[in-house]
Design an enzyme around this catalytic site. Structure first.
Site, short mmCIF file in Angstrom:
data_model
loop_
_atom_site.label_atom_id
_atom_site.label_comp_id
_atom_site.label_asym_id
_atom_site.label_seq_id
_atom_site.Cartn_x
_atom_site.Cartn_y
_atom_site.Cartn_z
N ARG A 127 46.04 75.87 26.79
CA ARG A 127 45.05 75.47 27.46
C ARG A 127 43.61 75.38 26.94
O ARG A 127 42.82 74.61 26.83
CB ARG A 127 44.53 76.07 28.91
N LEU B 283 49.27 66.84 39.06
CA LEU B 283 49.23 65.27 39.29
C LEU B 283 49.37 64.53 37.84
O LEU B 283 49.80 63.33 38.02
CB LEU B 283 47.89 64.58 39.96
N MET C 21 43.25 69.02 22.02
CA MET C 21 42.67 68.66 23.21
C MET C 21 42.98 67.23 23.59
O MET C 21 42.63 66.30 22.97
CB MET C 21 41.59 69.14 23.53
N GLY C 22 43.14 66.95 24.96
CA GLY C 22 43.28 65.63 25.53
C GLY C 22 44.49 64.63 25.00
O GLY C 22 44.41 63.66 25.14
N GLU D 282 37.61 70.38 35.48
CA GLU D 282 36.46 69.66 35.90
C GLU D 282 36.20 68.23 35.56
O GLU D 282 36.05 67.46 36.37
CB GLU D 282 35.32 70.58 36.37
#
Length: 424
Positions: free
Chosen positions: A271, A339, A311-312, A60
């Site tokens: 994740r 996407l 992360m990222g 989110e």
């Protein structure tokens, strides 16, 4: 009914706290900042008339990134507050925005906690990202005259069933009556919100914010450097945002790929940080030559598997890979952001469970940018087939990129609705 709901929340709060404590054994950040979950925090003096964005976790926050940047651009004088629920979401907020936004954990949906939170944040507008319906929070916003919008709103078939049992139906409908606008991702999501009680005239379709995510300009060049480092022309695939129950299937699929392409490389990105060590243990137990982002920085020609334990950091690896499997879809999590690889022209694979983004996934598949594997047993064969067919990968990558470009524009539509709301 809301009295019974609130009573139930008070009764289950000790269990929620216990669950947080247990999760803290695997991920230490769950032990931090507990007071905020009950509405206790030190609010900066300049928070009056803030713009508040709530994004539950990493997905989110990533979806909200272009919206938050647009708010910073169009309302430079307004304090920005971002709330999350998970430590990984918190870390992503810090990574993207640093101290330019005020971050706090969203409190539990207890009246005293919610009221203390709103008194400290003093928002001019509340923007709830995707699917978060908290009755006490929504009613408190209405009592205080705070306009409330659900943005990038989505509602899966499973969530729809969860909100429709008779004991909950009236309370959900009453909570949604406090919402000034539901800006849905798709017509399907809009119709589902109407079915659970959102006033039809307050529901409209704006598209998916994820299609407006910024694509790092240096990602293609970074991907090229990665390919040069591990060996140009080497067959490489990535399994991104994987969950427990998927990593073993991915590693077994790679064993199948290696039988036919012995120089193939698998990039695997769990994740959640608490999965990093278990995945490395599984990789080691299967005898792969492997490295990790934290230890090695970049994959080497000798690595068969490379664990992205940060992360990222996905976009350069998506740009470098020949095929991208997007996790959360072999297990019933609902799938993550397909996407992202599509934006870089990388062919996409998903499993059977993609209810978090039904229409986007369907568009990618229908237009030839993605393939759905029916289960873990078919993953290795599908990856192998694509890695051996450069023409097919090129066509899929172009189709995926076209879908990504076609879906853009949600932020502009949403910002126009926000401006209209703030003028009232």
């Amino acid at each position: 009914m809301r009295f019974l709901y609130t009573l139930a929340m008070y009764l289950v709060t000790p269990l929620i706290v216990l669950r947080l404590a247990l999760r803290g054994f695997r991920s230490r950040p769950y032990y931090w900042r507990w007071a905020e979950r009950f509405g206790f925090f030190n609010a900066p003096l300049n928070l009056r008339d803030s713009l508040w964005v709530h994004a539950v976790s990493v997905g989110e926050v990533n979806a909200a990134e272009p919206l938050i940047k647009a708010l910073k651009r169009d309302y430079p004088g307004a304090p920005l507050v971002v709330t999350t629920v998970t430590p990984t979401g918190t870390a992503r907020v810090r990574q993207l925005f640093g101290d330019s936004v005020f971050h706090i954990y969203l409190p539990y949906d207890l009246p005293y906690a919610v009221n203390r939170f709103l008194a400290g944040v003093r928002p001019r507008l509340a923007l709830i990202v995707e699917t978060e319906i908290w009755p006490n929070l929504y009613f408190a916003c209405r009592r205080r005259g705070i306009p409330l919008m659900i943005v990038n709103a989505r509602l899966s078939e499973r969530s729809l069933r969860g909100y429709r049992p008779r004991p909950l139906r009236g309370m959900v409908r009453a909570a949604l009556s406090c919402v000034d606008l539901v800006a849905a991702q798709s017509q399907t999501d809009a119709e589902r919100y109407r079915l659970i009680g959102a006033p039809p005239e307050r529901v409209m379709v704006c598209g998916n914010l994820k299609s407006d995510m910024p694509v790092p300009q240096d990602a293609p060049a970074a991907g090229e450097r990665l390919r040069e480092h591990w060996g140009a022309g080497r067959p490489v695939w990535i399994a991104a945002s994987t969950h427990e129950g998927e990593e073993q299937a991915v590693l077994e699929a790679h064993l199948e790929v290696l039988k036919h392409l012995p120089d193939a490389l698998l990039l695997i990105a769990p994740r959640h940080p608490e999965r990093f060590r278990p995945v490395e243990h599984a990789v080691r137990s299967l005898g792969f030559a492997f490295g990790s982002y934290g230890a090695d920085g970049m994959p080497s020609p000798s690595h068969q598997v490379f664990v992205i334990d940060a992360m990222g950091q996905l976009m350069p690896f998506y740009a470098a890979a020949g095929v991208a499997f997007v996790g959360g879809s072999l297990v019933p999590i609902g799938g993550h952001n397909a996407l992202e690889p599509a934006s870089l022209g990388t062919p996409v694979l998903v499993g059977p469970h993609t209810f978090n983004s039904e229409e986007i996934t369907a568009s990618l598949i229908d237009d030839g940018g993605a393939l759905r594997v029916p289960g873990s047993g078919a993953l290795g064969e599908t990856v192998l087939r694509l890695l051996c067919d450069e023409g097919r990968r090129r066509d899929m990558g172009r189709a995926a990129r076209r879908v990504f470009e076609r879906e853009r524009g949600a932020v502009g539509r949403l910002m126009a609705l926000i401006a209209a709301q703030l003028r009232k």
